[in-house]
Design an enzyme around this catalytic site. Structure first.
Site, mmCIF file in Angstrom:
data_model
loop_
_atom_site.group_PDB
_atom_site.id
_atom_site.type_symbol
_atom_site.label_atom_id
_atom_site.label_comp_id
_atom_site.label_asym_id
_atom_site.label_seq_id
_atom_site.Cartn_x
_atom_site.Cartn_y
_atom_site.Cartn_z
ATOM 1 N N CYS A 59 0.905 -1.221 0.023
ATOM 2 C CA CYS A 59 0.077 -0.035 0.181
ATOM 3 C C CYS A 59 1.076 1.237 -0.265
ATOM 4 O O CYS A 59 1.892 1.404 0.776
ATOM 5 C CB CYS A 59 -0.863 0.055 1.405
ATOM 6 N N CYS A 63 0.729 4.831 6.685
ATOM 7 C CA CYS A 63 0.217 4.477 8.079
ATOM 8 C C CYS A 63 1.351 3.574 9.065
ATOM 9 O O CYS A 63 1.492 2.609 8.673
ATOM 10 C CB CYS A 63 -1.312 3.850 7.899
ATOM 11 N N CYS A 66 0.574 -0.112 10.336
ATOM 12 C CA CYS A 66 0.105 -1.021 9.389
ATOM 13 C C CYS A 66 1.291 -1.844 8.712
ATOM 14 O O CYS A 66 2.395 -1.302 8.055
ATOM 15 C CB CYS A 66 -0.744 -0.401 8.229
ATOM 16 N N CYS A 103 -16.205 -9.007 6.458
ATOM 17 C CA CYS A 103 -15.556 -7.502 6.231
ATOM 18 C C CYS A 103 -14.517 -7.730 5.323
ATOM 19 O O CYS A 103 -13.658 -8.619 5.690
ATOM 20 C CB CYS A 103 -15.225 -7.180 7.468
ATOM 21 N N CYS A 134 -19.557 -5.835 4.510
ATOM 22 C CA CYS A 134 -18.557 -4.781 4.744
ATOM 23 C C CYS A 134 -17.368 -4.611 3.957
ATOM 24 O O CYS A 134 -16.793 -5.891 3.795
ATOM 25 C CB CYS A 134 -18.191 -4.645 6.324
ATOM 26 N N CYS A 194 -18.846 2.343 9.309
ATOM 27 C CA CYS A 194 -18.288 1.651 10.475
ATOM 28 C C CYS A 194 -16.931 2.623 10.738
ATOM 29 O O CYS A 194 -16.146 2.554 9.711
ATOM 30 C CB CYS A 194 -17.760 0.199 9.982
ATOM 31 N N ARG A 266 -17.158 -2.345 18.895
ATOM 32 C CA ARG A 266 -16.558 -3.404 18.512
ATOM 33 C C ARG A 266 -15.184 -3.425 19.190
ATOM 34 O O ARG A 266 -14.218 -2.458 19.149
ATOM 35 C CB ARG A 266 -16.187 -3.618 16.963
HETATM 36 N N1 SAM Z 1 -6.709 0.696 3.423
HETATM 37 C C1 SAM Z 1 -7.747 0.792 3.937
HETATM 38 C C2 SAM Z 1 -7.655 2.077 5.122
HETATM 39 O O1 SAM Z 1 -6.666 2.315 5.411
HETATM 40 O O2 SAM Z 1 -9.012 2.708 5.453
HETATM 41 C C3 SAM Z 1 -8.471 -0.434 4.689
HETATM 42 C C4 SAM Z 1 -7.532 -1.436 5.326
HETATM 43 S S1 SAM Z 1 -6.739 -0.762 6.909
HETATM 44 C C5 SAM Z 1 -5.730 -1.975 7.357
HETATM 45 C C6 SAM Z 1 -8.202 -0.635 7.974
HETATM 46 C C7 SAM Z 1 -8.026 -0.338 9.687
HETATM 47 O O3 SAM Z 1 -7.352 -1.399 10.308
HETATM 48 C C8 SAM Z 1 -7.077 0.783 9.694
HETATM 49 O O4 SAM Z 1 -7.921 1.963 9.828
HETATM 50 C C9 SAM Z 1 -6.526 0.708 11.382
HETATM 51 O O5 SAM Z 1 -7.597 1.060 12.158
HETATM 52 C C10 SAM Z 1 -6.631 -0.825 11.640
HETATM 53 N N2 SAM Z 1 -5.448 -1.469 11.508
HETATM 54 C C11 SAM Z 1 -4.480 -1.633 10.639
HETATM 55 N N3 SAM Z 1 -3.339 -2.002 10.987
HETATM 56 C C12 SAM Z 1 -3.421 -2.373 12.544
HETATM 57 C C13 SAM Z 1 -2.680 -2.758 13.700
HETATM 58 N N4 SAM Z 1 -1.349 -3.174 13.471
HETATM 59 N N5 SAM Z 1 -3.018 -2.677 14.876
HETATM 60 C C14 SAM Z 1 -4.528 -2.131 15.286
HETATM 61 N N6 SAM Z 1 -5.074 -1.888 13.984
HETATM 62 C C15 SAM Z 1 -4.856 -1.791 12.843
HETATM 63 FE FE1 SF4 Z 2 -2.644 1.241 3.455
HETATM 64 FE FE2 SF4 Z 2 -2.403 -0.004 5.803
HETATM 65 FE FE3 SF4 Z 2 -2.962 2.415 5.560
HETATM 66 FE FE4 SF4 Z 2 -4.956 1.016 4.998
HETATM 67 S S1 SF4 Z 2 -4.185 1.180 6.867
HETATM 68 S S2 SF4 Z 2 -4.303 2.805 3.900
HETATM 69 S S3 SF4 Z 2 -3.922 -0.628 4.092
HETATM 70 S S4 SF4 Z 2 -1.072 1.691 4.853
#
Ligand code: SAM
Ligand code: SF4
Ligand code: DTB
Length: 330
Positions: A59, A63, A66, A103, A134, A194, A266
């Site tokens: 991606c 973030c 992530c 989801c 979802c 959500c 949740r």
């Molecule tokens: N790319 C999309 C986005 O960012 O909206 C969808 C996927 S993203 C993985 C969805 C959510 O997963 C993030 O907004 C975050 O809240 C949660 N998330 C991702 N990595 C995480 C982690 N290591 N621990 C807890 N929550 C996490």
């Molecule tokens: Fe990409 Fe992960 Fe950020 Fe979602 S949370 S936008 S998958 S880097």
């Protein structure tokens, strides 16, 4: 920082209102949270959702939490969008395990037009199996949310993740307003939202208050509010963050339940490393939904049999599809 939204709910609590919840004696907080839960839900039914990463890794967003960010050295390989047959087989397994919502997550910054129809096929396939649908696909362009809705989409997950003030410590490749824009598109298309966040990313209590305040400023309360405890993944920018204190997590859940009495709250990522006692306190504090299945998107989650045993030991039960229909009106 610009105003979050001109049309914020008139009855939205102030930051001070939310901060006072966090400061209350824990017993008072739990009592109020249970009362809010009981006024609006069957207090013994816990919604069970199952996640599937339908497009993993690579991606372009940064973030810091992530594993799927191209900036992370997490070793999660990038893959293409899964084919419908594989996804629907997973959805069938989830349904058989008792999940009422499926989801699907994609590691995209935004949904590209060429991916809309393949994703719509996944949505309509899952919907036809009688589960709630979802997806979480990143930012949306005009018209895309309407097409997802037509395909049978019930919920779009798009988290604000933390306070507006702490956001640039977590992500720099997009803004808080980008998130608010996509949420507005989702609401305008008549899709349920959500939207929640993550705790344990080194934020302060004021940031946790700020997150709930930002969520409460949305024109409509999110239908589901996921509270994720950071799952630290080696190679990500935030992997060394101080873990959230257990009782602070309980306070966050209770403050969420009281601030959003009619939303599903949740207890989302992070349960794998939580004791059963801490999870029990989170249910007492008003959480009424979990992810089941031994994997979230890329990280582990408890075994479903252990979760069912935990719920039973607390006198709780997994919500049925009928319960889901009653609470969502679908
Ligand atoms: N790319 C999309 C986005 O960012 O909206 C969808 C996927 S993203 C993985 C969805 C959510 O997963 C993030 O907004 C975050 O809240 C949660 N998330 C991702 N990595 C995480 C982690 N290591 N621990 C807890 N929550 C996490
Ligand atoms: Fe990409 Fe992960 Fe950020 Fe979602 S949370 S936008 S998958 S880097
Ligand atoms: C949400 O708030 N949490 C889920 C779901 N919405 C998409 C994702 C949790 C991901 C945890 C880290 C991982 O497994 O990669």
């Amino acid at each position: 920082m610009p105003p979050l939204d001109d049309a914020a709910r008139a009855d939205a609590p102030s930051r001070a209102d939310i901060a006072s919840l966090f400061d209350a004696p824990l017993s008072d907080l739990i009592l109020r949270a249970q009362a809010a839960l009981r006024e609006n839900f069957d207090p013994h039914a816990v919604q069970t959702c199952q996640l599937l990463s339908v497009k993993t890794g690579g991606c372009p967003e940064d973030c810091g939490y992530c594993s799927q960010s191209a900036f992370a050295k997490s070793g999660v390989p990038a893959s293409k969008l899964m084919d419908a047959e594989t996804v629907l087989a997973e959805a069938q397994r989830a349904k058989e395990a008792g999940a009422t919502r499926f989801c699907m997550g994609a590691a995209w910054r935004s949904l590209k037009d060429r991916d809309v129809e393949p994703v719509c096929d996944l949505i309509s396939g899952v919907k036809a199996m009688g589960m709630e649908t979802c997806v979480t696909l990143g930012m949306l362009d005009d018209g895309q949310a309407e097409r997802l809705k037509e395909a049978g989409l019930d919920y779009y997950n798009h988290n604000l993740d933390t306070s507006p003030e702490y956001y640039d410590q977590v992500v720099t490749t997009r803004s808080y307003d980008d998130r608010l824009d996509t949420l507005a598109k989702v609401r305008a298309a008549g899709i349920s939202t959500c939207c929640g966040g993550i705790v344990g990313m080194g934020e302060t209590r004021a940031d946790r208050v700020g997150l709930l305040h930002a969520l409460a400023q949305l024109p409509e309360a999110p239908d589901s509010v996921p509270i994720n405890a950071l799952v630290p993944v080696e190679g990500t920018a935030l992997s060394d963050s101080k873990p959230i204190d257990g009782l602070e997590l309980v306070r966050t859940i209770a403050a969420t339940r009281i601030t959003f009495p009619t939303s599903v709250v949740r207890l989302s990522a992070g349960r794998e490393t939580m004791s059963t006692e801490l999870q029990a306190l989170c249910f007492l504090a008003g959480a009424n939904s979990i992810f089941i299945g031994d994997k979230l998107l890329t990280t582990p989650n408890p075994e479903t049999s252990d979760d069912m045993a935990l719920l039973a030991s607390l006198g709780l039960r997994a919500a049925t599809e009928d319960d889901a229909r009653k609470t969502s009106g679908n």
